[in-house]
Design an enzyme around this catalytic site. Structure first.
Site, mmCIF file in Angstrom:
data_model
loop_
_atom_site.group_PDB
_atom_site.id
_atom_site.type_symbol
_atom_site.label_atom_id
_atom_site.label_comp_id
_atom_site.label_asym_id
_atom_site.label_seq_id
_atom_site.Cartn_x
_atom_site.Cartn_y
_atom_site.Cartn_z
ATOM 1 N N PHE A 140 42.228 53.768 48.806
ATOM 2 C CA PHE A 140 41.696 53.596 47.450
ATOM 3 C C PHE A 140 42.669 52.727 46.668
ATOM 4 O O PHE A 140 43.809 53.115 46.433
ATOM 5 C CB PHE A 140 41.479 54.922 46.710
ATOM 6 C CG PHE A 140 40.882 54.679 45.342
ATOM 7 C CD1 PHE A 140 39.517 54.507 45.192
ATOM 8 C CD2 PHE A 140 41.687 54.545 44.227
ATOM 9 C CE1 PHE A 140 38.965 54.214 43.943
ATOM 10 C CE2 PHE A 140 41.138 54.252 42.964
ATOM 11 C CZ PHE A 140 39.777 54.085 42.830
ATOM 12 N N ASP A 225 51.102 50.749 47.425
ATOM 13 C CA ASP A 225 50.375 51.093 46.204
ATOM 14 C C ASP A 225 50.807 52.501 45.805
ATOM 15 O O ASP A 225 50.359 53.496 46.365
ATOM 16 C CB ASP A 225 48.866 51.030 46.463
ATOM 17 C CG ASP A 225 48.055 51.417 45.226
ATOM 18 O OD1 ASP A 225 48.635 51.979 44.283
ATOM 19 O OD2 ASP A 225 46.834 51.175 45.223
ATOM 20 N N LYS A 254 49.104 54.197 36.073
ATOM 21 C CA LYS A 254 48.860 55.585 35.692
ATOM 22 C C LYS A 254 49.993 56.179 34.827
ATOM 23 O O LYS A 254 50.020 55.925 33.640
ATOM 24 C CB LYS A 254 48.567 56.417 36.941
ATOM 25 C CG LYS A 254 47.230 55.992 37.574
ATOM 26 C CD LYS A 254 46.602 57.020 38.478
ATOM 27 C CE LYS A 254 45.141 56.686 38.738
ATOM 28 N NZ LYS A 254 44.821 56.201 40.057
HETATM 29 C C1 LIG Z 1 43.963 54.987 40.360
HETATM 30 C C2 LIG Z 1 44.411 54.125 41.476
HETATM 31 C C3 LIG Z 1 44.210 52.723 41.460
HETATM 32 C C4 LIG Z 1 43.409 52.036 40.382
HETATM 33 O O1 LIG Z 1 43.924 52.185 39.116
HETATM 34 P P1 LIG Z 1 42.990 51.906 37.832
HETATM 35 O O2 LIG Z 1 43.933 51.990 36.672
HETATM 36 O O3 LIG Z 1 41.941 52.980 37.815
HETATM 37 O O4 LIG Z 1 42.391 50.554 38.012
HETATM 38 C C5 LIG Z 1 44.720 51.987 42.506
HETATM 39 N N1 LIG Z 1 45.383 52.573 43.524
HETATM 40 C C6 LIG Z 1 45.591 53.903 43.583
HETATM 41 C C7 LIG Z 1 46.343 54.475 44.726
HETATM 42 C C8 LIG Z 1 45.089 54.727 42.573
HETATM 43 O O5 LIG Z 1 45.265 56.054 42.658
#
Ligand SMILES: *Cc1c(COP(=O)(O)O)cnc(C)c1O
Length: 401
Positions: A140, A225, A254
């Site tokens: 994701f 990520d 986040k």
């Molecule tokens: C939440 C998330 C994203 C995307 O972030 P947004 O601010 O919602 O665009 C990308 N990678 C990971 C691992 C995430 O948990």
């Protein structure tokens, strides 16, 4: 207005791209939130780990109020007095050489895709338009067209094509698969240190170390990520520290604002980030002084208030006691730091109804996919509060349907 009135408004006038639990929240403080009727809940989702510092942290709030009265947005046409300080503090904390600020996580991922492709053409010598990026099954990384194009989750991608080419998908946790997938045109390998949305999938020990060395040997940029795993969630500032490695590019977002403001960043070594030149990438709001001031305080609070250490200790305690629950329908329990999950058996009838029952008992969490319940409270939670949560989790899991 009553809860149902707010729900009706949302459902009638809003797009139905979410299926929220029907709790209408109005107020938050630390690990607690209150609904419009005044009922109190423990938040065990933390806005998908954006609220690691706890809801409405007073110091971050103070900075937001203060900075918003001084200067909020200049655009990057000019400089501002917060950006360089955020860079310095982020680099000191994470050993990065360079920072590129964006707003959402998905934008940070898009930024990285551009940077590694250009690095591939200009530095590695990959022929134009041939760059390949290797990603993992069940990843994701966000919701843009390019990103959902390399998702393997059907609802994330079906009916949204055509997609951006140039991605190769390999199984997660399998370093041999990475080695086999690399070609002379591979510019980067991108993965989550723990797959959050997939259900808190923890790769085998040594996976990050092995993929780190495979990337180095093959002149491939390693991208982690850490938008969800980073900033203390797993009991380390960055999850890569569990294996003592450093990625070439690290994405954070986040919790970088403690939930106050959309802020993300790409942390990079010098070589990759230096390929981007003026005019090639940007964002009107990226790096604005309000965002930078908030992020600086959000980082300071995380460190000064020892939330990362607390996440490690409380995470161990939570998982150890969660594992003592012997209930029907439990297939697996796992976690690192305060990123935990209970996976239910296929005949349990889905995780959703357990989340609804927990909500009725004052604990908010969210199912991920069909059968997994994730627990990720703010990192300020203490032992007594975890005991309180465990009581409710046990009661709900022990119910027979
Ligand atoms: C939440 C998330 C994203 C995307 O972030 P947004 O601010 O919602 O665009 C990308 N990678 C990971 C691992 C995430 O948990």
């Amino acid at each position: 207005m009553k809860a149902q009135d707010y729900i009706n408004l949302e459902d009638e006038l809003g797009a139905h791209n979410y299926k929220p639990l029907d709790v209408v929240l109005q107020r938050g403080e630390g690990i607690w939130v209150w609904d419009v009727a005044g009922k109190k809940y423990m938040d065990c989702l933390s806005a998908y780990s954006a609220v690691n510092q706890g809801h409405c942290h007073p110091k971050i709030m103070g900075t937001m109020i203060e900075q918003s009265q001084i200067l909020t947005l200049t655009s990057r046409a000019f400089r501002n007095d917060q950006l360089g300080l955020l860079y310095k503090e982020l680099c000191d904390l994470t050993h990065s050489h360079k920072v590129l600020p964006m707003n959402s996580g998905a934008e940070a991922v898009e930024t990285v895709i551009k940077a590694v492709r250009k690095w591939g053409y200009q530095v590695k010598g990959v022929p134009q338009n041939q760059a390949e990026i290797i990603v993992c099954e069940n990843n994701f990384h966000g919701r843009t067209i390019t990103i959902v194009g390399f998702s393997t989750d059907p609802p994330s991608r079906e009916n949204f094509g055509p997609f951006t080419p140039g991605f190769k998908i390999i199984p997660y946790g399998d370093s041999d698969a990475l080695e086999a997938a690399i070609t002379p045109n591979t510019v980067a390998f991108m993965a989550e240190p723990i797959q959050g949305e997939a259900g808190v999938i923890i790769p085998p020990d040594g996976y990050l170390r092995k993929t780190r060395s495979i990337c180095s040997q093959n002149n491939v940029v390693m991208v982690l990520d850490e938008i969800q795993t980073g900033l203390g969630r797993t009991g380390k500032l960055l999850a890569e520290e569990h294996e003592g490695i450093e990625a070439d590019l690290t994405l954070i977002g986040k919790a970088l604002s403690g939930g106050f403001y959309p802020i993300s960043a790409v942390l990079s070594n010098k070589e990759v980030m230096d390929v981007l030149r003026p005019g090639e990438h940007g964002s009107t709001f990226g790096g604005n002084p309000l965002a930078c001031a908030i992020a600086r305080t959000a980082l300071r609070v995380l460190v000064e208030e020892e939330m990362i250490e607390n996440a490690a200790q409380m995470g161990d305690y939570f998982l150890a006691n969660l594992s003592k629950i012997k209930a029907p329908h439990i297939k697996a329990m796992r976690g690192r730091g305060l990123m935990l999950a209970v996976e239910l058996t296929d005949d349990a009838g889905g995780a959703r109804k357990f989340c609804e029952q927990l909500m009725a008992r004052g604990l908010l969490c969210k199912e991920t996919h069909e059968n997994t319940i994730r627990f990720a409270p703010p990192l300020v939670i203490n032992r007594a509060e975890i005991d309180w949560a465990l009581e409710r989790i046990e009661a709900v899991l022990m119910q027979r349907n």
